[in-house]
Write a protein that holds these residues in place. Structure first.
Motif, mmCIF file in Angstrom:
data_model
loop_
_atom_site.group_PDB
_atom_site.id
_atom_site.type_symbol
_atom_site.label_atom_id
_atom_site.label_comp_id
_atom_site.label_asym_id
_atom_site.label_seq_id
_atom_site.Cartn_x
_atom_site.Cartn_y
_atom_site.Cartn_z
ATOM 1 N N ALA A 116 31.431 31.222 35.040
ATOM 2 C CA ALA A 116 32.654 31.259 35.032
ATOM 3 C C ALA A 116 32.908 30.288 36.114
ATOM 4 N N SER A 117 34.188 29.722 35.097
ATOM 5 C CA SER A 117 35.124 28.863 35.824
ATOM 6 C C SER A 117 36.267 29.117 37.287
ATOM 7 N N HIS A 118 35.990 30.658 37.190
ATOM 8 C CA HIS A 118 36.998 31.057 38.431
ATOM 9 C C HIS A 118 36.340 32.161 38.134
ATOM 10 N N ALA A 119 36.928 32.780 39.201
ATOM 11 C CA ALA A 119 36.819 34.622 39.992
ATOM 12 C C ALA A 119 37.650 35.399 40.295
ATOM 13 N N THR A 120 37.774 36.243 40.808
ATOM 14 C CA THR A 120 38.885 37.243 41.055
ATOM 15 C C THR A 120 38.070 38.063 42.072
ATOM 16 N N LEU A 121 38.211 37.852 43.317
ATOM 17 C CA LEU A 121 38.062 38.931 44.538
ATOM 18 C C LEU A 121 38.707 40.131 43.937
ATOM 19 N N PHE A 122 38.659 41.841 44.426
ATOM 20 C CA PHE A 122 38.712 42.810 43.937
ATOM 21 C C PHE A 122 38.682 43.916 44.633
ATOM 22 N N PRO A 123 39.432 43.179 45.907
ATOM 23 C CA PRO A 123 39.026 44.945 46.458
ATOM 24 C C PRO A 123 40.482 45.753 46.973
ATOM 25 N N VAL A 124 40.185 47.294 47.517
ATOM 26 C CA VAL A 124 40.879 47.987 47.015
ATOM 27 C C VAL A 124 42.358 47.804 48.122
ATOM 28 N N GLY A 125 42.198 46.666 49.102
ATOM 29 C CA GLY A 125 43.492 46.307 49.810
ATOM 30 C C GLY A 125 44.077 46.942 50.644
ATOM 31 N N VAL A 153 43.069 39.708 44.471
ATOM 32 C CA VAL A 153 44.213 40.729 43.861
ATOM 33 C C VAL A 153 43.511 41.864 44.347
ATOM 34 N N GLN A 154 44.591 42.220 45.250
ATOM 35 C CA GLN A 154 44.396 43.465 45.769
ATOM 36 C C GLN A 154 44.646 45.505 45.313
ATOM 37 N N ALA A 155 43.881 45.717 44.849
ATOM 38 C CA ALA A 155 43.527 46.563 43.740
ATOM 39 C C ALA A 155 45.425 47.558 44.289
ATOM 40 N N THR A 156 45.149 48.170 45.359
ATOM 41 C CA THR A 156 46.636 48.618 46.307
ATOM 42 C C THR A 156 48.129 48.096 46.028
ATOM 43 N N ARG A 157 48.436 46.989 46.175
ATOM 44 C CA ARG A 157 48.880 46.009 46.698
ATOM 45 C C ARG A 157 50.510 46.083 45.726
ATOM 46 N N GLY A 158 51.771 45.650 45.468
ATOM 47 C CA GLY A 158 52.633 45.392 44.635
ATOM 48 C C GLY A 158 52.038 44.311 43.641
#
Length: 212
Positions: A116-125, A153-158
């Protein structure tokens, strides 16, 4: 013997409790202690119920929380007060977003998406600005370890935009949760961390036991 109790938020997802139990059992096996899983809401047992069912007179409670927001500041102390009527309890530090969590995510990235050349952390928020900053620091630590750019990217944010179509998504989730459905199906993604966190939970227990 001092038992281990993990305290999760709880979830409506049908597989959530299964993941918490697997993690708790794996950590307890490393420690060689009795264990129980407990939950703040949605799942059972509660912390008081778990404490009452133990054969051990003492237990260390490890909150399975990545932030020190409302649940850590309000819910956990309230549940702890009630549960102490049944057992001598010591509260350990939560999972947090420190270097050991970054390393856990890095290991998962190397297994699931080594190229992978890029990753996205995906927390609840969270709406707590300080805790949101901790997500950013965790992403920076992971980026240094992995040598790739990492977004949050936060799961619960707009704003749930994934800035790179070729990113690999790393959920900052202990177990299965309904919010994981918000990951676009076309993206490469890991599953929840579950037993990957066993060493972290065991170390939170050991630190609390030493400091008690």
């Amino acid at each position: 013997m001092t038992a281990l109790i993990t305290l999760s938020h709880g979830s409506r997802h049908p597989q959530a409790k299964e993941g918490i139990r697997a993690l708790t059992e794996a950590a307890a096996e490393k420690l060689g202690v009795e264990w129980a899983d407990a939950h703040l809401e949605f799942d059972r047992p509660t912390l008081a119920e778990a404490a009452a069912a133990l054969s051990s007179p003492r237990a260390i409670v490890v909150p399975l929380l990545f932030t020190r927001a409302f649940h850590a500041k309000v819910d956990v102390p309230a549940h702890l007060t009630e549960a102490r009527e049944h057992c001598d309890l010591t509260l350990a530090e939560p999972l947090g977003t420190g270097p050991d969590i970054a390393e856990t995510l890095h290991k998962r990235l190397r297994i699931d998406a080594p190229s992978a050349s890029h990753a996205t952390l995906f927390p609840v928020g969270t709406s707590d600005a300080e805790q949101a900053a901790n997500y950013a620091r965790l992403a920076d630590n992971l980026a240094r370890l992995a040598g790739v750019d990492v977004s949050v990217v936060q799961a619960t944010r707009g704003d749930r935009r994934f800035v790179d179509r070729h990113t690999h998504v790393l959920p900052l989730f202990v177990t299965h949760g309904t919010l994981l459905d918000r990951i676009p199906p076309h993206l490469s993604a890991s599953g929840p961390l579950t037993t990957d966190l066993a060493d972290v939970v065991a170390n939170r227990y050991r630190t609390a036991e030493k400091d008690a």
